[in-house]
Write an enzyme that holds these catalytic residues in place. Structure first.
Site, short mmCIF file in Angstrom:
data_model
loop_
_atom_site.label_atom_id
_atom_site.label_comp_id
_atom_site.label_asym_id
_atom_site.label_seq_id
_atom_site.Cartn_x
_atom_site.Cartn_y
_atom_site.Cartn_z
N LYS A 147 4.29 9.20 5.53
CA LYS A 147 4.98 8.28 6.65
C LYS A 147 5.77 8.03 7.09
O LYS A 147 6.97 8.69 6.62
CB LYS A 147 4.66 6.83 4.92
CG LYS A 147 2.99 6.81 3.95
CD LYS A 147 3.82 5.53 2.78
CE LYS A 147 2.21 5.64 2.00
NZ LYS A 147 1.04 5.45 2.70
N ARG B 243 -7.48 8.56 -3.50
CA ARG B 243 -8.67 8.92 -3.63
C ARG B 243 -9.41 10.52 -4.60
O ARG B 243 -10.47 10.17 -5.57
CB ARG B 243 -9.64 8.45 -2.28
CG ARG B 243 -9.69 9.32 -1.91
CD ARG B 243 -9.84 8.89 -0.25
NE ARG B 243 -9.17 8.03 0.36
CZ ARG B 243 -9.25 7.10 1.49
NH1 ARG B 243 -10.28 7.65 2.39
NH2 ARG B 243 -8.23 6.06 1.25
N1 BES Z 1 -0.65 3.71 -1.71
C1 BES Z 1 -1.42 4.17 -0.04
C2 BES Z 1 -2.26 2.91 0.41
C3 BES Z 1 -1.03 1.16 0.40
C4 BES Z 1 -0.42 0.71 1.47
C5 BES Z 1 -0.56 0.52 -1.12
C6 BES Z 1 0.41 0.01 1.93
C7 BES Z 1 0.32 -0.21 -1.08
C8 BES Z 1 0.65 -0.93 0.51
C9 BES Z 1 -2.18 5.50 -0.02
O1 BES Z 1 -2.65 6.55 -0.37
C10 BES Z 1 -2.40 5.57 1.59
O2 BES Z 1 -1.46 5.70 2.37
N2 BES Z 1 -3.76 5.52 2.31
C11 BES Z 1 -3.98 4.94 3.79
C12 BES Z 1 -5.11 5.98 3.80
C13 BES Z 1 -5.43 6.72 5.24
C14 BES Z 1 -4.41 7.58 5.23
C15 BES Z 1 -6.48 7.23 4.93
C16 BES Z 1 -4.05 4.10 4.27
O3 BES Z 1 -4.54 3.32 3.62
O4 BES Z 1 -3.35 4.28 5.31
MN MN Z 2 -0.82 7.72 0.59
#
Ligand code: BES
Ligand code: MN
Ligand code: ZN
Length: 499
Positions: free
Chosen positions: A277, A351
């Protein structure tokens, strides 16, 4: 560590702070308000006239008294417009008063208003929840406090006592305190709250309650169960993963054939893994275990309330870290269900861990399943900090969750599951992949992914990425940044509806 809550006639209450809810515009229509106003010689009406006293939701005014009432202070807390008054108005008034009287602490005594549509039980419930949630302090890790906060030691509801009311306020207090404990878990830094530490917390909770049992399964057990997805996500961190399992088996379940399955995502820190990230969106990812925290404290609340509902909580706890042992984009994992998953993005880790946890919940006999997860950033973009998104494979189960959400204040909004979303996660090499290269519909694709592992029977997926962890006050009774304890109140309400 439970805050005592009492009910007593207003004339018999001694308190440090007397608190009065008022509507906007200020009417002082209820019996208690009229008596207060009489003893204060019309001061409140004069303050309303000058505009110093307003009944707006979230506003509270503290007056220092000179012996006119049985308390040295009076807090007048706004409910908002009379025809919009509901549980949330009372929660917000409760929190506003707690904030205004923060430096007083001690005993806070609430007056009710029988001239409103909302029942006295619901008024009392809202005020107790709001006072407790509103006095939450996220600054537990500060070594010096200079803000002059003094804790409340007792809440009194000033009205004629009866058994229904007594039960209602006691329940509200227990559930709000469980929600505050879930906030502590979410706010705890990831160097303290590792998967093992969360498992220890769960085991201690089980010890506190007679009909609650369980604890954490470690890496060896996770491997022997064939949980290749959970194992892979946790592999890059020295803080090893845990599968946390808690069972609630009451002696006389109201519906012995129903086992509520509560599944939670508990990524104690989500760096994104090798699909890392950006720095700016990383520090709040300590809150990526909020689904798991909601589930653990939620089943704890079910046990504390003594609800006659069988339940099993399954929380997949892992740290999504970067390192030479971390799982990679391109890896193909075998989940406990036997299905193979191609990893196309290590940041879609929630997931993966849920796939194995859902399978385990069914194996443990869960008949009605709901999973709680901070799953997609897009859900936060869609719904902001107020609602969580709900996906379900069963209309009755969806409706039951929506109704529980409305009562509890942990709000849910329905989203669609549809098998035509499935093609976006088809993999060339494996049964499915964990993310799509398209930037469209990511919450629905994530839900469709989970659907593959949800087993037979009613299942619902809650994407709580928005309301789980706040960047700033929400302007209602959740007025602190950080964890909100989202899900604890929903689970208590859901289990109540099954008892
Ligand atoms: N934990 C994150 C989602 C999240 C983002 C929760 C901001 C709270 C605030 C999750 O694991 C994630 O990184 N999701 C990605 C999925 C994508 C790579 C398909 C996302 O939503 O960008
Ligand atoms: Mn994530
Ligand atoms: Zn995550």
């Amino acid at each position: 560590m439970s805050l005592p809550i009492e009910i007593a006639l207003p004339g018999q209450v001694q308190a440090d702070v007397l608190a009065l809810p008022v509507t906007d515009p200020v009417e002082l229509a209820g019996d208690a308000a009229r008596i207060v106003e009489q003893k204060l010689d019309g001061r409140l009406a004069r303050l309303a006239q000058t505009g110093e006293l307003k009944g707006e939701a979230g506003r509270a005014l503290m007056l220092h008294l000179g012996g006119e009432l049985q308390a040295p202070r009076l807090v007048v807390a706004g409910l908002g417009p009379r025809d919009e008054v509901g549980l949330d108005s009372f929660r917000t008034a409760g929190a506003a008063a707690a904030r205004a009287a923060r430096s007083a602490g001690g005993t806070i005594a609430w007056l009710l208003d029988e001239s409103l549509q909302l029942s006295l039980e619901d008024q009392a419930r809202g005020l107790v929840e709001g006072t407790i949630l509103g006095s939450y302090d996220p600054g537990r890790w500060k070594t010096r406090r200079e803000d002059g906060r003094r804790p409340f030691e007792r809440i009194v509801i000033g009205t004629a006592p009866n058994d229904v009311l007594r039960q209602e306020v006691e329940r509200a207090g227990l559930v709000a305190e469980a929600a505050n404990r879930a906030r502590d878990l979410a706010n705890a830094p990831p160097n303290e709250l590792t998967p093992a530490a969360l498992a220890l917390h769960a085991a201690r909770l089980a010890e506190e309650h007679e009909h609650l049992s369980g604890g954490g399964l470690g890496p060896d057990e996770i491997s022997s169960l064939g949980m290749g997805a959970l194992e892979a996500v946790g592999r890059g961190s020295a803080n090893e993963p845990r599968l946390i399992v808690l069972r609630h088996e009451p002696p006389q379940p109201a519906r012995p054939e129903v086992v509520l399955g509560l599944v939670g995502k508990a990524i104690t820190f989500d760096s994104g893994g090798l699909s890392i990230k950006p720095a700016s969106s990383m520090q709040d990812m300590k809150g990526d275990m909020s689904g798991g925290a909601g589930v653990i404290e939620g089943i704890g609340a079910v046990a504390a309330l003594g609800l006659p509902v069988r339940a099993v909580a399954v929380v997949a706890a892992a740290e999504n870290a970067v390192g030479s042992t971390a799982f990679r984009p391109g890896d193909i994992l075998r989940s406990a269900s036997g299905k193979t998953i191609e990893v196309t993005n290590t940041d879609a880790e929630g997931r993966l861990v849920l796939a194995d946890a859902l399978w385990y919940a069914r194996r443990e006999g869960a008949t009605h399943v709901v999973d709680l997860a901070t799953l997609t950033g897009a859900m936060e973009l869609a719904l902001g900090d107020l609602y969580a998104g709900l996906f379900a494979n069963d209309d009755e189960w969806r409706d039951r969750l929506l109704a529980a959400a409305e009562r509890s204040g942990d709000l849910l909004w329905p989203f669609p599951l549809h098998k035509r979303y499935r093609r976006y996660i088809d993999s060339t090499y494996a049964d499915l992949k964990n993310s799509s290269e398209l930037r469209q519909g990511s919450p629905a694709l994530a839900a469709e992914f989970l659907h593959e592992f949800a087993g037979d029977g009613p299942w619902a997926h809650v994407d709580m990425a928005g309301p789980a962890f706040l960047e700033r006050s929400r302007g209602d009774y959740l007025d602190q940044p950080g964890g909100t304890g989202w899900g604890v109140r929903l689970i208590a309400e859901l289990a109540t509806s099954l008892s």
